[in-house]
Design a protein around this motif. Sequence first.
Motif, PDB file in Angstrom:
ATOM      1  N   ALA A  89      -7.832  11.203  -5.572  1.00 39.86           N
ATOM      2  CA  ALA A  89      -7.202  12.520  -5.691  1.00 39.86           C
ATOM      3  C   ALA A  89      -5.807  12.390  -6.288  1.00 39.86           C
ATOM      4  N   GLY A  90      -5.073  11.377  -5.852  1.00 34.29           N
ATOM      5  CA  GLY A  90      -3.749  11.172  -6.416  1.00 34.29           C
ATOM      6  C   GLY A  90      -3.795  10.919  -7.907  1.00 34.29           C
ATOM      7  N   ARG A  91      -4.711  10.067  -8.326  1.00 33.04           N
ATOM      8  CA  ARG A  91      -4.841   9.777  -9.760  1.00 33.04           C
ATOM      9  C   ARG A  91      -5.204  11.024 -10.552  1.00 33.04           C
ATOM     10  N   LEU A  92      -6.157  11.799 -10.042  1.00 28.76           N
ATOM     11  CA  LEU A  92      -6.657  12.950 -10.784  1.00 28.76           C
ATOM     12  C   LEU A  92      -5.675  14.111 -10.816  1.00 28.76           C
ATOM     13  N   LEU A  93      -4.882  14.265  -9.752  1.00 27.82           N
ATOM     14  CA  LEU A  93      -4.041  15.454  -9.617  1.00 27.82           C
ATOM     15  C   LEU A  93      -2.546  15.159  -9.722  1.00 27.82           C
ATOM     16  N   GLY A  94      -2.183  13.897  -9.911  1.00 29.02           N
ATOM     17  CA  GLY A  94      -0.779  13.598 -10.144  1.00 29.02           C
ATOM     18  C   GLY A  94       0.062  13.396  -8.909  1.00 29.02           C
ATOM     19  N   PHE A  95      -0.552  13.127  -7.755  1.00 32.55           N
ATOM     20  CA  PHE A  95       0.191  12.803  -6.544  1.00 32.55           C
ATOM     21  C   PHE A  95       0.379  11.295  -6.452  1.00 32.55           C
ATOM     22  N   GLY A  96       1.550  10.877  -5.972  1.00 28.98           N
ATOM     23  CA  GLY A  96       1.686   9.501  -5.550  1.00 28.98           C
ATOM     24  C   GLY A  96       0.956   9.308  -4.225  1.00 28.98           C
ATOM     25  N   THR A  97       0.397   8.136  -4.005  1.00 31.60           N
ATOM     26  CA  THR A  97      -0.335   7.897  -2.758  1.00 31.60           C
ATOM     27  C   THR A  97       0.067   6.565  -2.156  1.00 31.60           C
ATOM     28  N   ILE A  98       0.126   6.552  -0.828  1.00 24.31           N
ATOM     29  CA  ILE A  98       0.439   5.360  -0.052  1.00 24.31           C
ATOM     30  C   ILE A  98      -0.645   5.211   1.000  1.00 24.31           C
ATOM     31  N   GLY A  99      -1.246   4.036   1.074  1.00 29.55           N
ATOM     32  CA  GLY A  99      -2.265   3.773   2.072  1.00 29.55           C
ATOM     33  C   GLY A  99      -1.784   2.750   3.080  1.00 29.55           C
ATOM     34  N   VAL A 100      -1.690   3.158   4.340  1.00 26.74           N
ATOM     35  CA  VAL A 100      -1.340   2.236   5.415  1.00 26.74           C
ATOM     36  C   VAL A 100      -2.647   1.640   5.937  1.00 26.74           C
ATOM     37  N   VAL A 101      -2.816   0.343   5.749  1.00 27.54           N
ATOM     38  CA  VAL A 101      -4.094  -0.322   6.011  1.00 27.54           C
ATOM     39  C   VAL A 101      -4.015  -1.109   7.315  1.00 27.54           C
ATOM     40  N   ARG A 102      -5.003  -0.928   8.159  1.00 29.42           N
ATOM     41  CA  ARG A 102      -5.067  -1.637   9.439  1.00 29.42           C
ATOM     42  C   ARG A 102      -5.364  -3.122   9.210  1.00 29.42           C
ATOM     43  N   GLY A 103      -4.460  -4.000   9.725  1.00 28.42           N
ATOM     44  CA  GLY A 103      -4.677  -5.438   9.622  1.00 28.42           C
ATOM     45  C   GLY A 103      -3.661  -6.125   8.740  1.00 28.42           C
ATOM     46  N   ASP A 104      -2.573  -6.633   9.344  1.00 26.68           N
ATOM     47  CA  ASP A 104      -1.544  -7.274   8.529  1.00 26.68           C
ATOM     48  C   ASP A 104      -2.008  -8.615   7.978  1.00 26.68           C
TER      49      ASP A 104
END
Length: 306
Positions: A89-104
């Motif tokens: 969605a970010g790529r298609l609509l021009g939003f920046g996106t941040i994903g907080v991923v479980r598991g360091d």
Amino acid sequence: MGGVTRPVSGPDALHPLLPSPLREVEDPAFARHGIRLLLKRDDLIHPALPGNKWRKLAPNLRAAAAAGERTLLTFGGAYSNHLRATAAAGRLLGFGTIGVVRGDELAGAPLNPSLARCAADGMRLHFTDRATYRRSADPEVLAALHDRFGAFRVIPEGGSNALAAQGAAELGRELRGAAGTAAVPCGTGGTLAGLAAGLGPGQRAVGFAVLKGGSPHFLQGTVEGLQRAAFGGPRGDWRLEDRFCCGGYARRTPELDAFADAFEERHGLPLERTYVAKMLLGLAALAGEGAFAPGSAVAAVITGTP
């Protein structure tokens, strides 16, 4: 990393296929009990944002665009469909996106195909330990993320919040009068909360939990809370079914694989195994137990693709 080049605009600019198709299939697991099986093909809504991901993300994206917010931050595991959908969605609509991923422990490892797709769509990935991840809604955790990344709009894990439930209510409205029972697989409860709210009188929603370990009790309260936040109180007739998680999230059993393989061969429809196949397995079992009246119809929502 894929660049974000398009200006922010509403998700409707992506021309979703709505209402999604509703198709009847003749399946012996249901027909032998006099039950009609309808497949609600939400997986066809949009190639990059299929199924309940569209229904839950779209209202959040509209709200972000209306507020002038340009960056979305959300949470998920290493194979999260929600992370992939948010990145797309970010790529298609021009939003920046941040994903907080479980598991360091994943921070220094090669990206799996799911996370690689997120990165290719421009998502910045932030790996965190499991204890901190469980506290992702705490103000101090969010404050630390703001210090690191700046301003962002938070979308919770799985995309389930009040706006998501309101978006999923349209799914229920599309199914009014089509079937006595409408079924969805359940991870975080937002789709079930909205589906039940949108159905008409005499219809019932059934959610099939895909998580193991106390999920019915936890999920019950989660769905109730989402309905309070989205609609001001309880809405619709719904229940949860917890017997078909097949060992837990992303786990499979020989029974599940045999059922899914046979269903795919009969209907030419590849089944996503983490959510969709478990729901259909559960519906077939309920049909055999006499849970649905002979001559009635059951609508199964195909929430995503393999």
